[in-house]
Design a protein around this motif. Structure first.
Motif, mmCIF file in Angstrom:
data_model
loop_
_atom_site.group_PDB
_atom_site.id
_atom_site.type_symbol
_atom_site.label_atom_id
_atom_site.label_comp_id
_atom_site.label_asym_id
_atom_site.label_seq_id
_atom_site.Cartn_x
_atom_site.Cartn_y
_atom_site.Cartn_z
ATOM 1 N N THR A 237 0.824 -1.226 0.000
ATOM 2 C CA THR A 237 0.000 0.000 0.000
ATOM 3 C C THR A 237 0.852 1.268 0.000
ATOM 4 O O THR A 237 0.417 2.310 -0.507
ATOM 5 N N ASP A 238 2.063 1.185 0.529
ATOM 6 C CA ASP A 238 2.938 2.364 0.545
ATOM 7 C C ASP A 238 3.348 2.773 -0.874
ATOM 8 O O ASP A 238 3.378 3.967 -1.205
ATOM 9 N N VAL A 239 3.673 1.769 -1.729
ATOM 10 C CA VAL A 239 4.139 2.097 -3.082
ATOM 11 C C VAL A 239 2.984 2.384 -4.026
ATOM 12 O O VAL A 239 3.179 3.002 -5.081
ATOM 13 N N LEU A 257 -5.476 -7.477 -3.447
ATOM 14 C CA LEU A 257 -5.942 -6.127 -3.152
ATOM 15 C C LEU A 257 -7.463 -6.090 -3.212
ATOM 16 O O LEU A 257 -8.066 -6.618 -4.154
ATOM 17 N N THR A 258 -8.062 -5.468 -2.222
ATOM 18 C CA THR A 258 -9.515 -5.324 -2.196
ATOM 19 C C THR A 258 -9.894 -3.868 -2.415
ATOM 20 O O THR A 258 -9.056 -2.958 -2.339
ATOM 21 N N LYS A 259 -11.168 -3.632 -2.656
ATOM 22 C CA LYS A 259 -11.658 -2.267 -2.834
ATOM 23 C C LYS A 259 -11.393 -1.440 -1.580
ATOM 24 O O LYS A 259 -11.018 -0.254 -1.666
ATOM 25 N N GLN A 260 -11.558 -2.036 -0.412
ATOM 26 C CA GLN A 260 -11.371 -1.318 0.848
ATOM 27 C C GLN A 260 -9.921 -0.856 1.012
ATOM 28 O O GLN A 260 -9.667 0.218 1.567
ATOM 29 N N GLU A 263 -9.391 2.107 -1.805
ATOM 30 C CA GLU A 263 -10.231 3.310 -1.733
ATOM 31 C C GLU A 263 -9.541 4.491 -1.045
ATOM 32 O O GLU A 263 -9.568 5.615 -1.568
ATOM 33 N N PRO A 264 -8.874 4.298 0.083
ATOM 34 C CA PRO A 264 -8.215 5.457 0.717
ATOM 35 C C PRO A 264 -7.102 6.052 -0.148
ATOM 36 O O PRO A 264 -6.807 7.245 -0.038
ATOM 37 N N PRO A 292 -13.346 6.136 -8.253
ATOM 38 C CA PRO A 292 -13.126 7.232 -9.200
ATOM 39 C C PRO A 292 -11.709 7.216 -9.788
ATOM 40 O O PRO A 292 -10.743 6.873 -9.103
ATOM 41 N N ASN A 293 -11.612 7.600 -11.081
ATOM 42 C CA ASN A 293 -10.325 7.684 -11.792
ATOM 43 C C ASN A 293 -9.558 6.361 -11.773
ATOM 44 O O ASN A 293 -8.325 6.349 -11.825
#
Length: 453
Positions: A237-239, A257-260, A263-264, A292-293
């Motif tokens: 998640t850092d990269v 990887l999940t949507k949750q 999302e952040p 989004p995007n």
């Protein structure tokens, strides 16, 4: 003379058999020397790749030559004929010529339209030619085949339609971003797919590649070979925060990887973020595409893209097949006229002989003629001889294309009394074969005599 191709390929034989029949590159000179000495084989080329092994040759007696080349293949490879004969194809005459055109154009390849086989055929031909295995027929044929294949690849762009999922993934990304240069890429996994994607990204001049893997050492090894960096899976998640493209190709049983998780990372983000899931089962939560995007593609999207590209290749391939038919017809026409070459040479030789004897007689009867006068007479007499021969030569070329070509050639030789000159040609040819065995391969097919003396 007869053009023949025998061989096996990915359609007719399993890889276990193909690899046993293959000719390792370092053994090709010796194998070509052995094939050159095979009974009935006048010219020869060996084409050996991971997907095919083919013997391309010219023979005077096709049935016997096929038997002898099968024995050669058995002797060289150690594979019994009983094992490879059921999957061996044999192409003769125009069928063999058309086959070579199709092979060179990539139409007979596992991936239709690929260009690697053209380079392999060219290398095989050049090696055989340099070692004295080829003569006038294969030299002419394979030069035309190679030139034609280069031309159709350039003009049709058949290879411009990618048909591998990895390459298709890169092309799809380019449709989203326009250009991948300067992009930051995260690749999850360190297997073959991840490595291949890394090579494509490197060639696309991305700004940065980061390999993420559960086993850091594997990620580091791949990163070193491709000029990227490596981080453990715990730092994923850092990269992702700075990434433009995320490719996942692991063997994980569940979502990496999940949507949750994503999302952040995309909240407040203005740049596009593309996810490419190349794993089965899938690595990425399908709900990610709702963010989004964010763009998410999986292997099914790529398969659809590949199928569309393959359909385009097949359309182009059908157009090339039509062009090949024209090339085969043109080669057949050239081959038919080849038989008149010794006739034409004999007629010209006789004309020169008559010219020479007449000039000697003239000099004996008119010894007062100056050298300048003799030169003028000699030139005009030669012009008369050439004009007399022009129409017969043109006519015999035309007759060579008719159904009764052999009878016409026999009649031509008789009516112009060329037997003595043709016999002299054959004797000279036999002497040349005895004097130099390698060059005799070409001599045998340089002046074929399909008619009877």
């Amino acid at each position: 003379m007869h053009i023949i191709v025998i061989g096996v390929n990915h359609r007719t034989a399993p890889v276990e058999l193909r690899e046993r029949l293959a000719f390792p590159e370092q053994t090709l000179p010796e194998a070509l020397a052995r094939l050159r000495e095979t009974r009935g084989v006048l010219e020869s080329v060996i084409l050996s790749t991971c997907n095919r092994t083919e013997l391309i040759f010219v023979a005077d007696q096709p049935s016997r030559a096929v038997e002898h080349t099968e024995r050669f293949l058995e002797s060289w490879s150690g594979v019994p004929q009983a094992e490879f004969r059921p999957v061996l194809y044999v192409h003769r005459e125009e069928e063999a010529v058309a086959h070579l055109y199709r092979v060179a154009c990539g139409l007979d390849s596992m991936i239709v339209g690929e260009t690697q086989i053209l380079g392999q055929l060219k290398d095989a031909f050049f090696l055989a030619r340099d070692l004295g295995n080829t003569g006038s027929l294969l030299n002419r044929l394979l030069q035309q085949v190679i030139t034609f294949a280069k031309k159709v690849h350039a003009e049709t762009g058949i290879n411009d339609h990618p048909v591998s999922t990895s390459y298709a993934a890169i092309e799809l990304m380019k449709q989203v971003f326009g250009d991948l240069k300067g992009k930051r890429v995260v690749i999850i996994g360190a297997g073959k797919v991840a490595q291949l994607m890394g090579q494509y990204f490197r060639d696309s001049q991305v700004r940065q590649m980061t390999f993420v893997n559960r086993t850091l050492e594997k990620a580091e090894a791949v990163a070193r070979s491709l000029g990227g960096q490596a981080v453990p899976l715990s730092a994923l998640t850092d990269v992702l925060a700075d990434a433009d493209i995320v490719v996942s190709a692991t063997g994980a049983p569940g979502y990496v990887l999940t949507k949750q998780q994503v999302e952040p990372l995309v909240q407040g983000r203005s740049r596009r973020l593309l996810f490419m899931d190349m794993a089965v089962p899938r690595d990425l939560d399908p709900q990610i595409h709702r963010l989004p995007n964010t763009f998410l593609y999986d292997i099914d999207d790529l398969e659809g893209y590949v199928e569309a590209q393959m359909a385009e290749r097949l359309k182009v391939a059908r157009r090339i097949e039509g062009k090949i038919a024209e090339e085969v017809a043109a080669f057949r026409q050239w081959l038919q006229t080849l038989g008149v070459i010794p006739l034409i040479a004999a007629l010209q030789q006789k004309g020169q002989h008559i010219h020479r004897e007449t000039m000697e007689s003239l000099q004996n009867k008119l010894p007062h003629l100056s050298e300048r006068e003799l030169k003028i007479i000699r030139k005009h007499m030669m012009s008369v001889v050439n004009q007399l021969l022009r129409d017969p030569i043109q006519r015999i070329k035309e007759l060579a294309l008719e159904p009764q070509a052999e009878q016409s050639q026999n009649f031509f030789a008789t009516i112009f009394a060329l037997e003595e000159y043709l016999l002299e040609q054959e004797l000279q040819q036999q002497k040349a074969e005895v004097k130099a065995a390698p060059s005799a391969q070409e001599a045998r097919t340089e002046v074929p005599l399909p008619f009877r003396l």
